[in-house]
Structure formats: C-alpha cells, structure tokens
Design an enzyme around this catalytic site. Structure first.
Site, PDB file in Angstrom:
ATOM      1  N   HIS A  29       0.812  -1.147   0.032  1.00  0.00           N
ATOM      2  CA  HIS A  29       0.038   0.051  -0.063  1.00  0.00           C
ATOM      3  C   HIS A  29       1.152   0.857  -0.048  1.00  0.00           C
ATOM      4  O   HIS A  29       1.909   1.422   0.962  1.00  0.00           O
ATOM      5  CB  HIS A  29      -1.098  -0.283   0.894  1.00  0.00           C
ATOM      6  N   GLU A  38     -10.621   2.138   8.884  1.00  0.00           N
ATOM      7  CA  GLU A  38      -9.361   3.288   9.730  1.00  0.00           C
ATOM      8  C   GLU A  38      -9.278   4.026  10.366  1.00  0.00           C
ATOM      9  O   GLU A  38      -8.333   3.629  11.974  1.00  0.00           O
ATOM     10  CB  GLU A  38      -8.722   3.547   8.226  1.00  0.00           C
ATOM     11  N   ASP A  62       1.910   2.589   3.583  1.00  0.00           N
ATOM     12  CA  ASP A  62       1.206   4.218   3.310  1.00  0.00           C
ATOM     13  C   ASP A  62       1.541   5.167   2.477  1.00  0.00           C
ATOM     14  O   ASP A  62       2.880   4.885   2.098  1.00  0.00           O
ATOM     15  CB  ASP A  62       0.356   4.689   4.636  1.00  0.00           C
ATOM     16  N   HIS A  78      -9.675   1.492   1.548  1.00  0.00           N
ATOM     17  CA  HIS A  78      -9.211   1.871   2.530  1.00  0.00           C
ATOM     18  C   HIS A  78     -10.837   1.837   3.548  1.00  0.00           C
ATOM     19  O   HIS A  78     -11.734   2.375   2.920  1.00  0.00           O
ATOM     20  CB  HIS A  78      -9.117   3.164   2.736  1.00  0.00           C
ATOM     21  N   GLU A 117      -7.886   5.113  -8.071  1.00  0.00           N
ATOM     22  CA  GLU A 117      -9.382   5.521  -7.531  1.00  0.00           C
ATOM     23  C   GLU A 117     -10.297   7.259  -7.588  1.00  0.00           C
ATOM     24  O   GLU A 117     -10.612   8.118  -8.079  1.00  0.00           O
ATOM     25  CB  GLU A 117      -8.320   6.368  -6.292  1.00  0.00           C
ATOM     26  N   HIS A 129       0.683   5.454  -1.928  1.00  0.00           N
ATOM     27  CA  HIS A 129       0.178   6.167  -2.531  1.00  0.00           C
ATOM     28  C   HIS A 129       1.326   7.169  -3.174  1.00  0.00           C
ATOM     29  O   HIS A 129       2.103   7.983  -2.354  1.00  0.00           O
ATOM     30  CB  HIS A 129      -0.819   7.237  -2.245  1.00  0.00           C
ATOM     31  N   HIS A 143     -12.406   5.086  -2.497  1.00  0.00           N
ATOM     32  CA  HIS A 143     -11.147   5.212  -1.569  1.00  0.00           C
ATOM     33  C   HIS A 143     -11.991   4.685  -0.397  1.00  0.00           C
ATOM     34  O   HIS A 143     -10.940   3.696   0.294  1.00  0.00           O
ATOM     35  CB  HIS A 143     -10.946   6.919  -1.708  1.00  0.00           C
TER      36      HIS A 143
HETATM   37 ZN    ZN Z   1      -3.866   5.168   2.025  1.00  0.00          ZN
END
Ligand code: ZN
Length: 302
Positions: A6, A161, A263, A158, A93, A8, A131
């Site tokens: 994971h 979270e 992340d 996601h 996304e 971005h 997302h």
């Molecule tokens: Zn993320």
C-alpha cells in the site's frame, strides 16, 4: 520478493508536511496537512507530484522491493512504474463526497483504466480503488462496484481506518457528519459498522484488498474472513493519524491473508516496507511472532 502492498506514490511530495509521531486526527490530517500542503505548493503541484513519484520509485528499488500496490488518482505513476520493472497493482481511485464531483471522478477513473489496462506488463496490473465507504456517495459506490465486477478489475478499498469513520457509520456523529452538514450532502449514516456496510452493499463479495481495517470487532473480522478478502496492515500511518492498533493477531487467527504496506509519505516516514515490519514487530510484541510478521511482506499481491 519484498512487497509493499500500500502506497500512494503521488502523495510522496507531502513528506515535508507529514505529522509528527505524536500524530493528528484523521480529519486534522485532511484539513491541516493536505490543505496546507496544497496551498503551499500552489500551481507547482503537478511538478511536485511527478518528482515525488520518481523519488518514491527510486526508494522502492533501492530497498529491494519487487512488487508494489499503488493507488493513483492522477495516473502519473503509471508510466514510471511500467518503466521501473516493479510488479504489482495500480488502482485508479474514485473519491467523491459531493454529487458534483461524483460523475467527473467516475469518468476519470474509467478513462484511466481503459487507457492503461492494455499496457499491463512486467507483472504490473491495473485495478480500481473505491477510496472508502464514507468518501464515495452511495450511488457512485454502487456504480464503482458494478464496474469492477463487470470488468473483473482488482479492487481496493480503505476501510475501518479511523475512529471518526467508525463513529459516523455507527452513530452518524462526529467530524464526518459535521462535514456532511457543511457541504449539505445527503448521505445518512448507514448505522452499521464500515465492514458490515461493505458486506451489505456487495463489496466484500468482490474480495477487495482492504487497507487498514483497524476499527473492527470480532464480527467484522469474521465477515472479512468469510469473504476471503485480504487486508493490508500499515501501523506507522495508523500511529501518525491516531487510528489505533489493528488487531493483527485476530486477523491471523481467523485465516485472513495480511499484507504489509507503508502508506504514503504524507502519513508514514518511509516507503521501506522493512521499516513497517519493524514497527509491527514492536507493536504486536507478545501477540504475534516476529517471524510471522516478517513473512507478511513476502507474499505476492492477490
Ligand atoms: Zn492509503
């Protein structure tokens, strides 16, 4: 094989704005970190994003990462990743909390999928990311799921979270509800847990890769396990965004496939998944064997 499940990469430019280890809440991260960074970079944003992607890929290569799970809204990471020789998945996304954004975001995600899917190579595949269940209006959530199902696209979400997300799902209160009121958006709280919402809407049946899954109870873990969906553990991002501890030992006991991910540099101090493993070993000490955690970073992506 070392897998960072994971990232971005297009958020690597946020590194200077990353919260300290003492953390900020998820909504503070959106309003302070993201908004401050966007104001600061101004019209140089695309340049900053592209430079951050290049630097991020260089880090992945020098840390012996062979496969990456990258989420992209812009599509900018696709060509550099295809050139890098890294395998994995790029999920385009969809995120839309207002109807005005919904159509445009859906169209852009579809256009990116159609443009890049024919160019999959080196074990690098194209997928779709919805997302999060609170950040996509129900109509677009359903259409996104239909699209992923029809096209048999790898799906990524996601989920569960932050405590704020859980609070809004269960009770309809907290910062997400305040934002809804400010934006005058009609998206009532489903009054179920985020994971149950995923099950109720048919998302879990598509076996999405679920990112974070911190705010879960035993029934949620059972739902995930029964669906066969894998999850990604990102403890350092969860720390800085005050999301809490994912009950890793329960996921492993339930037989859920768990991956490790860093992340983005906007919430995590490095893109080296070995650092993520080290933090996880410390976090789950006495609950999960270090060898078990180390193995999580060596599984090929689903
Ligand atoms: Zn993320």
């Amino acid at each position: 094989m070392l897998v960072n499940a994971h990232t971005h990469l297009e958020q690597s430019w946020l590194a200077p704005y990353r919260p300290a280890v003492t953390g900020v809440t998820f909504s503070q991260w959106i309003t302070q970190t993201l908004d401050t960074a966007k104001r600061a970079v101004g019209d140089q944003r695309e340049t900053a994003i592209r430079a951050g992607i290049e630097a991020g890929i260089a880090t992945l290569l020098t840390t012996e990462t062979t496969s990456v799970g990258d989420i992209s809204s812009t599509g900018y990471s696709v060509e550099p990743l295809l050139e890098s020789g890294l395998g994995g998945i790029i999920w385009f996304e969809m995120i839309a909390t207002t109807p005005e954004k919904g159509e445009a975001k859906f169209a852009r995600a579809r256009a990116l999928v159609e443009r890049w899917r024919p160019h999959e190579r080196n074990g690098l595949r194209i997928g779709l990311s919805l997302h999060a269940p609170y950040s996509l209006l129900p109509d677009y959530w359903r259409r996104g799921l239909d699209y992923a199902r029809t096209e048999a696209l790898p799906l990524c979400i996601h989920a569960a979270e932050s405590a704020e997300e859980y609070e809004w799902f269960m009770h309809g209160t907290g910062p997400i509800s305040e934002r809804r009121r400010r934006d005058a958006v009609d998206f009532p709280s489903p009054r179920v847990s985020p994971i149950q919402y995923l099950e109720d809407t048919g998302a879990l049946a598509l076996r999405p890769l679920l990112i974070h899954t911190v705010q879960v109870d035993d029934a949620d873990i059972r739902r995930i396990a029964d669906s066969g969906s894998p999850v990604v553990h990102c403890p350092r991002s969860n720390l800085r965004l005050r999301c809490g501890r994912m009950p890793l030992e329960k996921f492993i006991a339930a037989g859920v496939p768990v991956y490790m991910g860093t992340d983005s540099l906007g919430s995590s101090p490095s893109l080296d998944v070995r650092d993520e493993v080290e933090s996880a070993v410390a976090l789950h000490w006495g609950r999960v064997a270090p060898e078990t955690i180390a193995d999580l970073a060596h599984k090929p992506l689903p």
